[in-house]
Design a protein around this motif. Structure first.
Motif, PDB file in Angstrom:
ATOM      1  N   CYS A 296      20.813  -3.767  40.689  1.00  0.00           N
ATOM      2  CA  CYS A 296      22.172  -3.892  41.206  1.00  0.00           C
ATOM      3  C   CYS A 296      22.202  -5.035  42.217  1.00  0.00           C
ATOM      4  O   CYS A 296      21.397  -5.053  43.147  1.00  0.00           O
ATOM      5  CB  CYS A 296      22.606  -2.588  41.871  1.00  0.00           C
ATOM      6  SG  CYS A 296      24.202  -2.704  42.702  1.00  0.00           S
ATOM      7  N   PRO A 297      23.107  -5.991  42.048  1.00  0.00           N
ATOM      8  CA  PRO A 297      23.152  -7.118  42.991  1.00  0.00           C
ATOM      9  C   PRO A 297      23.582  -6.712  44.402  1.00  0.00           C
ATOM     10  O   PRO A 297      23.243  -7.385  45.365  1.00  0.00           O
ATOM     11  CB  PRO A 297      24.168  -8.066  42.366  1.00  0.00           C
ATOM     12  CG  PRO A 297      24.957  -7.253  41.420  1.00  0.00           C
ATOM     13  CD  PRO A 297      24.097  -6.107  40.983  1.00  0.00           C
TER      14      PRO A 297
ATOM     15  N   LYS B 208      17.815   1.502  34.681  1.00  0.00           N
ATOM     16  CA  LYS B 208      17.459   1.252  33.288  1.00  0.00           C
ATOM     17  C   LYS B 208      18.542   0.453  32.562  1.00  0.00           C
ATOM     18  O   LYS B 208      18.242  -0.415  31.759  1.00  0.00           O
ATOM     19  CB  LYS B 208      17.207   2.572  32.564  1.00  0.00           C
ATOM     20  CG  LYS B 208      16.686   2.395  31.165  1.00  0.00           C
ATOM     21  CD  LYS B 208      16.299   3.720  30.543  1.00  0.00           C
ATOM     22  CE  LYS B 208      15.700   3.500  29.172  1.00  0.00           C
ATOM     23  NZ  LYS B 208      15.258   4.756  28.583  1.00  0.00           N
ATOM     24  N   HIS B 209      19.807   0.753  32.858  1.00  0.00           N
ATOM     25  CA  HIS B 209      20.908   0.120  32.137  1.00  0.00           C
ATOM     26  C   HIS B 209      21.769  -0.740  33.073  1.00  0.00           C
ATOM     27  O   HIS B 209      22.025  -0.364  34.208  1.00  0.00           O
ATOM     28  CB  HIS B 209      21.797   1.180  31.484  1.00  0.00           C
ATOM     29  CG  HIS B 209      21.059   2.074  30.545  1.00  0.00           C
ATOM     30  ND1 HIS B 209      20.592   1.655  29.335  1.00  0.00           N
ATOM     31  CD2 HIS B 209      20.664   3.360  30.671  1.00  0.00           C
ATOM     32  CE1 HIS B 209      19.968   2.645  28.736  1.00  0.00           C
ATOM     33  NE2 HIS B 209      19.996   3.696  29.529  1.00  0.00           N
TER      34      HIS B 209
ATOM     35  N   TYR C  73      26.186   3.666  36.507  1.00  0.00           N
ATOM     36  CA  TYR C  73      26.902   4.267  37.621  1.00  0.00           C
ATOM     37  C   TYR C  73      25.903   4.754  38.666  1.00  0.00           C
ATOM     38  O   TYR C  73      24.898   5.385  38.344  1.00  0.00           O
ATOM     39  CB  TYR C  73      27.764   5.443  37.153  1.00  0.00           C
ATOM     40  CG  TYR C  73      28.430   6.129  38.313  1.00  0.00           C
ATOM     41  CD1 TYR C  73      29.552   5.581  38.910  1.00  0.00           C
ATOM     42  CD2 TYR C  73      27.902   7.298  38.841  1.00  0.00           C
ATOM     43  CE1 TYR C  73      30.150   6.181  40.000  1.00  0.00           C
ATOM     44  CE2 TYR C  73      28.499   7.912  39.931  1.00  0.00           C
ATOM     45  CZ  TYR C  73      29.614   7.351  40.504  1.00  0.00           C
ATOM     46  OH  TYR C  73      30.192   7.942  41.588  1.00  0.00           O
ATOM     47  N   HIS C  74      26.189   4.454  39.927  1.00  0.00           N
ATOM     48  CA  HIS C  74      25.353   4.894  41.039  1.00  0.00           C
ATOM     49  C   HIS C  74      26.093   4.651  42.347  1.00  0.00           C
ATOM     50  O   HIS C  74      27.102   3.965  42.382  1.00  0.00           O
ATOM     51  CB  HIS C  74      24.017   4.141  41.052  1.00  0.00           C
ATOM     52  CG  HIS C  74      24.152   2.680  41.352  1.00  0.00           C
ATOM     53  ND1 HIS C  74      24.584   1.761  40.420  1.00  0.00           N
ATOM     54  CD2 HIS C  74      23.938   1.984  42.500  1.00  0.00           C
ATOM     55  CE1 HIS C  74      24.613   0.561  40.976  1.00  0.00           C
ATOM     56  NE2 HIS C  74      24.231   0.661  42.236  1.00  0.00           N
ATOM     57  N   SER C  75      25.566   5.223  43.389  1.00  0.00           N
ATOM     58  CA  SER C  75      26.074   4.946  44.727  1.00  0.00           C
ATOM     59  C   SER C  75      25.226   3.820  45.303  1.00  0.00           C
ATOM     60  O   SER C  75      24.010   3.839  45.182  1.00  0.00           O
ATOM     61  CB  SER C  75      25.931   6.192  45.600  1.00  0.00           C
ATOM     62  OG  SER C  75      26.045   5.842  46.952  1.00  0.00           O
ATOM     63  N   CYS C  76      25.834   2.866  45.911  1.00  0.00           N
ATOM     64  CA  CYS C  76      25.076   1.756  46.493  1.00  0.00           C
ATOM     65  C   CYS C  76      24.537   2.083  47.884  1.00  0.00           C
ATOM     66  O   CYS C  76      24.052   1.195  48.576  1.00  0.00           O
ATOM     67  CB  CYS C  76      25.923   0.486  46.538  1.00  0.00           C
ATOM     68  SG  CYS C  76      25.989  -0.375  44.955  1.00  0.00           S
TER      69      CYS C  76
ATOM     70  N   SER D 286      12.511   4.133  45.233  1.00  0.00           N
ATOM     71  CA  SER D 286      13.724   3.763  45.957  1.00  0.00           C
ATOM     72  C   SER D 286      14.386   5.026  46.476  1.00  0.00           C
ATOM     73  O   SER D 286      14.217   6.108  45.905  1.00  0.00           O
ATOM     74  CB  SER D 286      14.681   2.969  45.073  1.00  0.00           C
ATOM     75  OG  SER D 286      15.199   3.766  44.034  1.00  0.00           O
ATOM     76  N   ALA D 287      15.135   4.894  47.555  1.00  0.00           N
ATOM     77  CA  ALA D 287      15.787   6.050  48.166  1.00  0.00           C
ATOM     78  C   ALA D 287      17.291   5.845  48.221  1.00  0.00           C
ATOM     79  O   ALA D 287      17.766   4.740  48.434  1.00  0.00           O
ATOM     80  CB  ALA D 287      15.242   6.281  49.566  1.00  0.00           C
ATOM     81  N   ALA D 288      17.999   6.931  48.026  1.00  0.00           N
ATOM     82  CA  ALA D 288      19.444   6.955  48.177  1.00  0.00           C
ATOM     83  C   ALA D 288      19.768   8.006  49.237  1.00  0.00           C
ATOM     84  O   ALA D 288      18.875   8.470  49.941  1.00  0.00           O
ATOM     85  CB  ALA D 288      20.115   7.268  46.847  1.00  0.00           C
TER      86      ALA D 288
END
Length: 119
Positions: A4-5, A12-13, A17-20, A56-58
């Protein structure tokens, strides 16, 4: 693998969809010292899986990825929850529960309360 920039987390794709929201994995465990100690033991083992493993952590978990997420580590007050994928359901101790995530993946949950459970 796509990164994700905005948040620089790998996925993977492309455009998955994810939270930044990202955090330092160590800060996630500041309020949960037992879970943090258990996670550190597991992190060492997970990193031996290969040089392509990315941690990585969210907001609520640390994720281990290698061409997609294969495990999540979620801190709780008095334990650590590990979620991981297998191609089929295996419900034997110490697994607590499972659920089918996709046609080819079943999520398995383990509650870790002490370092003697880690092998």
């Amino acid at each position: 693998m796509w990164t994700c920039p905005k948040c620089k987390r790998p996925f993977k794709h492309k455009t998955q969809y994810h939270s930044c929201v990202t955090i330092d994995p160590d800060s996630l465990f500041e309020k949960y010292p037992l879970a943090g100690k258990l996670y550190k033991l597991l992190e060492k083992k997970v990193k031996t899986f290969g040089k392509d493993v990315v941690i990585s952590a969210a907001k609520s978990a640390v994720f281990a990825k290698n061409n997609g997420t294969f495990a999540a580590f979620k801190p709780k007050k008095d334990h650590l929850v590990i979620e991981f994928f297998l191609p089929e359901e295996t419900l034997v101790f110490p697994l607590e529960k499972t659920f089918r995530y996709t046609k080819t993946k079943v999520v398995h949950y383990v509650r870790i309360v002490g370092k003697e459970q880690i092998n």
